[in-house]
Design an enzyme around this catalytic site. Structure first.
Site, PDB file in Angstrom:
ATOM      1  N   GLY A   1       0.820  -1.215   0.000  1.00  0.00           N
ATOM      2  CA  GLY A   1       0.000   0.000   0.000  1.00  0.00           C
ATOM      3  C   GLY A   1       0.847   1.255   0.000  1.00  0.00           C
TER       4      GLY A   1
ATOM      5  CB  THR B   1       0.632   3.697  -4.546  1.00  0.00           C
ATOM      6  OG1 THR B   1      -0.441   2.795  -4.255  1.00  0.00           O
ATOM      7  CG2 THR B   1       1.722   2.963  -5.292  1.00  0.00           C
ATOM      8  N   GLY B   2      -0.507   4.694  -1.454  1.00  0.00           N
ATOM      9  CA  GLY B   2      -1.611   5.431  -0.833  1.00  0.00           C
ATOM     10  C   GLY B   2      -1.119   6.597   0.022  1.00  0.00           C
TER      11      GLY B   2
ATOM     12  CG  ASP C   1      -2.169   6.122   6.047  1.00  0.00           C
ATOM     13  OD1 ASP C   1      -2.522   7.281   5.784  1.00  0.00           O
ATOM     14  OD2 ASP C   1      -2.796   5.378   6.822  1.00  0.00           O
TER      15      ASP C   1
ATOM     16  CB  ALA D   1      -6.812  -1.899   2.859  1.00  0.00           C
ATOM     17  CD  GLN D   2     -12.681  -1.290  -0.916  1.00  0.00           C
ATOM     18  OE1 GLN D   2     -12.377  -0.087  -1.128  1.00  0.00           O
ATOM     19  NE2 GLN D   2     -13.699  -1.610  -0.164  1.00  0.00           N
TER      20      GLN D   2
ATOM     21  CB  THR E   1      -9.833   0.598  10.589  1.00  0.00           C
ATOM     22  OG1 THR E   1     -10.910   1.539  10.553  1.00  0.00           O
ATOM     23  CG2 THR E   1     -10.418  -0.763  10.242  1.00  0.00           C
TER      24      THR E   1
ATOM     25  CD  GLU F   1     -16.344   1.966   9.362  1.00  0.00           C
ATOM     26  OE1 GLU F   1     -17.485   1.762   8.954  1.00  0.00           O
ATOM     27  OE2 GLU F   1     -15.947   3.086   9.746  1.00  0.00           O
TER      28      GLU F   1
ATOM     29  CE1 TYR G   1     -11.143  -0.684   5.115  1.00  0.00           C
ATOM     30  CE2 TYR G   1     -12.184   0.100   7.127  1.00  0.00           C
ATOM     31  CZ  TYR G   1     -11.066  -0.012   6.320  1.00  0.00           C
ATOM     32  OH  TYR G   1      -9.885   0.541   6.726  1.00  0.00           O
TER      33      TYR G   1
ATOM     34  CE  LYS H   1      -8.094  -2.683   6.770  1.00  0.00           C
ATOM     35  NZ  LYS H   1      -6.633  -2.655   6.682  1.00  0.00           N
TER      36      LYS H   1
HETATM   37  O1  G4F Z   1     -14.326   9.939   4.604  1.00  0.00           O
HETATM   38  P1  G4F Z   1     -15.114   8.698   4.753  1.00  0.00           P
HETATM   39  O2  G4F Z   1     -15.422   7.943   3.521  1.00  0.00           O
HETATM   40  O3  G4F Z   1     -14.340   7.820   5.828  1.00  0.00           O
HETATM   41  P2  G4F Z   1     -14.778   6.559   6.715  1.00  0.00           P
HETATM   42  O4  G4F Z   1     -15.922   5.831   6.156  1.00  0.00           O
HETATM   43  O5  G4F Z   1     -14.944   7.048   8.127  1.00  0.00           O
HETATM   44  O6  G4F Z   1     -13.512   5.619   6.606  1.00  0.00           O
HETATM   45  C1  G4F Z   1     -12.170   6.097   6.684  1.00  0.00           C
HETATM   46  O7  G4F Z   1     -11.707   6.041   8.004  1.00  0.00           O
HETATM   47  C2  G4F Z   1     -11.611   4.703   8.549  1.00  0.00           C
HETATM   48  C3  G4F Z   1     -11.119   4.835   9.984  1.00  0.00           C
HETATM   49  O8  G4F Z   1     -12.234   4.943  10.834  1.00  0.00           O
HETATM   50  C4  G4F Z   1     -10.670   3.886   7.687  1.00  0.00           C
HETATM   51  F1  G4F Z   1     -10.540   2.641   8.208  1.00  0.00           F
HETATM   52  C5  G4F Z   1     -11.205   3.826   6.280  1.00  0.00           C
HETATM   53  O9  G4F Z   1     -10.318   3.081   5.444  1.00  0.00           O
HETATM   54  C6  G4F Z   1     -11.312   5.246   5.745  1.00  0.00           C
HETATM   55  O10 G4F Z   1     -10.013   5.793   5.678  1.00  0.00           O
HETATM   56  O11 G4F Z   1     -16.508   9.017   5.471  1.00  0.00           O
HETATM   57  C7  G4F Z   1     -16.578   9.708   6.701  1.00  0.00           C
HETATM   58  C8  G4F Z   1     -18.025  10.029   7.010  1.00  0.00           C
HETATM   59  C9  G4F Z   1     -18.964   8.809   6.899  1.00  0.00           C
HETATM   60  O12 G4F Z   1     -19.828   8.819   8.002  1.00  0.00           O
HETATM   61  C10 G4F Z   1     -19.768   9.054   5.633  1.00  0.00           C
HETATM   62  O13 G4F Z   1     -21.074   8.492   5.622  1.00  0.00           O
HETATM   63  O14 G4F Z   1     -18.529  10.961   6.045  1.00  0.00           O
HETATM   64  C11 G4F Z   1     -19.827  10.573   5.649  1.00  0.00           C
HETATM   65  N1  G4F Z   1     -20.108  11.166   4.328  1.00  0.00           N
HETATM   66  C12 G4F Z   1     -21.074  12.085   4.078  1.00  0.00           C
HETATM   67  N2  G4F Z   1     -21.075  12.411   2.790  1.00  0.00           N
HETATM   68  C13 G4F Z   1     -19.456  10.900   3.172  1.00  0.00           C
HETATM   69  C14 G4F Z   1     -20.069  11.687   2.187  1.00  0.00           C
HETATM   70  N3  G4F Z   1     -18.413  10.091   2.896  1.00  0.00           N
HETATM   71  C15 G4F Z   1     -17.954  10.062   1.618  1.00  0.00           C
HETATM   72  N4  G4F Z   1     -16.880   9.276   1.327  1.00  0.00           N
HETATM   73  N5  G4F Z   1     -18.543  10.819   0.619  1.00  0.00           N
HETATM   74  C16 G4F Z   1     -19.615  11.646   0.863  1.00  0.00           C
HETATM   75  O15 G4F Z   1     -20.124  12.301  -0.058  1.00  0.00           O
END
Ligand code: G4F
Length: 341
Positions: free
Chosen positions: A12, A14-15, A17, A86-87, A129, A131, A152, A156
């Site tokens: 990972g 290229t991501g 982190d 990861a995905q 995570t 999550e 996800y 994990k």
């Molecule tokens: O930025 P998000 O997609 O991050 P999420 O789902 O919290 O996951 C990230 O953090 C995790 C650690 O807790 C990592 F394990 C995981 O790999 C990733 O890095 O969404 C954050 C929040 C969610 O509640 C989502 O429903 O934002 C809300 N949200 C609202 N509108 C949105 C949107 N998320 C995304 N991606 N796009 C929207 O338009």
């Protein structure tokens, strides 16, 4: 006597982190190897300076391919492995659950099997995570029960239980889970909510876009700076015994707070109108700049994440340096500068 340089393999790389960690380990004098998955777009965009200065060795492969993983560990002969591949998109995991399990769970199993053959004393960092906590009541620490709600989070958690806790206890493997809460930066992918917000608002400010859409504005996340979090990964592997650590700021904000902070950093005065799916944000001229789109909601949502990282602070001596306001500001400044070119 000259000390042997340590070797690290980053999956990972290229991501977000992976790129920060590669820079950090190169600066510490490590020989750094990175597993790179073939994609039609440029996978090395975040790593250009390291690529052109030949400071990192890139190895083709991915987490689905045991032969490629075997080759990677044979080439790198790693003292330390950081499994960041990861995905990682929680929303996508609902539509691609098998791929998520394949990469995030089985991928770690394949990697451990190959790594232990080459060096049974290897030290492994697993990107776990927040999550995994899912519905558990905040604040969440190493002692909190896990209740994941997404494919996800489930993949994990299985990787954590079977391969981190399981291999550590049954096979004496040196492996740690970093249970990291959300961590962001200017290098964050634009499909994650923070970067989507900063990039969209910066475009609106520059007149390059009229409006954008989001899903759930009320979800609460503990957002830190990725550059701070990769240091905790390294610190975990320097301890004599492997342990798991929560890494978080201890401060939580809603998605709505993030929008307001980012708009404020751009001097855009926003006002909210309407409720639920009909809610809108307007600028001071009355123009709609943000609306809600149902398709960005998830079938199941993690409502409230707030980390208690007191163990990492006490045992590792780690603490986050960048606070919420500063994080938003540095992401906005980056997007404004890049888009203005
Ligand atoms: O930025 P998000 O997609 O991050 P999420 O789902 O919290 O996951 C990230 O953090 C995790 C650690 O807790 C990592 F394990 C995981 O790999 C990733 O890095 O969404 C954050 C929040 C969610 O509640 C989502 O429903 O934002 C809300 N949200 C609202 N509108 C949105 C949107 N998320 C995304 N991606 N796009 C929207 O338009």
């Amino acid at each position: 006597m000259k000390l042997k340089r340590k070797s690290a393999l980053i999956t990972g790389i290229t991501g977000q982190d992976g790129s920060y960690l590669a820079e950090f380990l190169v600066a510490k004098g490590y020989k750094v190897y990175g597993l790179v998955r073939r994609t039609s777009t440029d996978p090395l965009a975040r790593l250009e300076s390291l690529y052109f200065s030949h400071k990192v060795t890139f190895i083709n492969g991915n987490m689905r391919d045991s032969a490629a993983l075997q080759r990677a560990v044979e080439i790198a002969k790693p003292d330390e492995i950081y499994n960041l591949a990861a995905q990682s998109d929680v929303g996508i995991s609902f539509t691609c659950p098998e791929e998520t399990m394949e990469v995030n769970y089985h991928g770690l199993g394949r990697l451990l099997y190959e790594a232990m053959k080459v060096n049974p004393k290897v030290r492994i960092y697993q990107a776990s995570t927040s999550e995994m906590f899912g519905r558990s009541k905040p604040p969440q620490s190493e002692k909190t029960d896990f209740h994941p709600v997404s494919p996800y989070g489930e993949a994990k958690l299985r990787a954590h239980l079977d391969y981190v806790v399981g291999y550590r206890e049954k096979h004496g493997l040196y492996i740690c889970s970093g249970i990291l809460f959300n961590h962001e930066s200017p290098r964050r992918g634009k499909h994650f909510v923070t970067r989507k917000i900063t990039h969209s608002l910066a475009k609106i400010k520059l007149g390059l876009q009229d409006k954008f859409e989001l899903g759930n504005l009320e979800a609460k996340r503990d957002w830190g700076f990725a550059g701070d979090y990769i240091e905790a990964m390294w610190m975990m592997l320097q301890k004599p015994m492997p342990e798991d650590f929560v890494v978080a700021t201890g401060e939580s904000h809603t998605v709505r707070d993030f929008v307001e902070e980012a708009a404020g950093a751009l001097n855009i005065k926003i006002s909210w109108h309407g409720k639920g799916l009909r809610e809108l944000a307007k600028d001071e001229g009355g123009k709609v700049i943000l609306s809600i789109n149902k398709s960005f909601f998830r079938p199941e949502e993690v409502v409230y994440l707030l980390g208690n990282s007191s163990k990492a602070r006490k045992v590792l001596g780690w603490k986050p340096k960048v606070k919420f306001k500063e994080l938003v500001k540095l992401m906005i400044e980056h997007d404004l500068k890049n888009l203005a070119h």
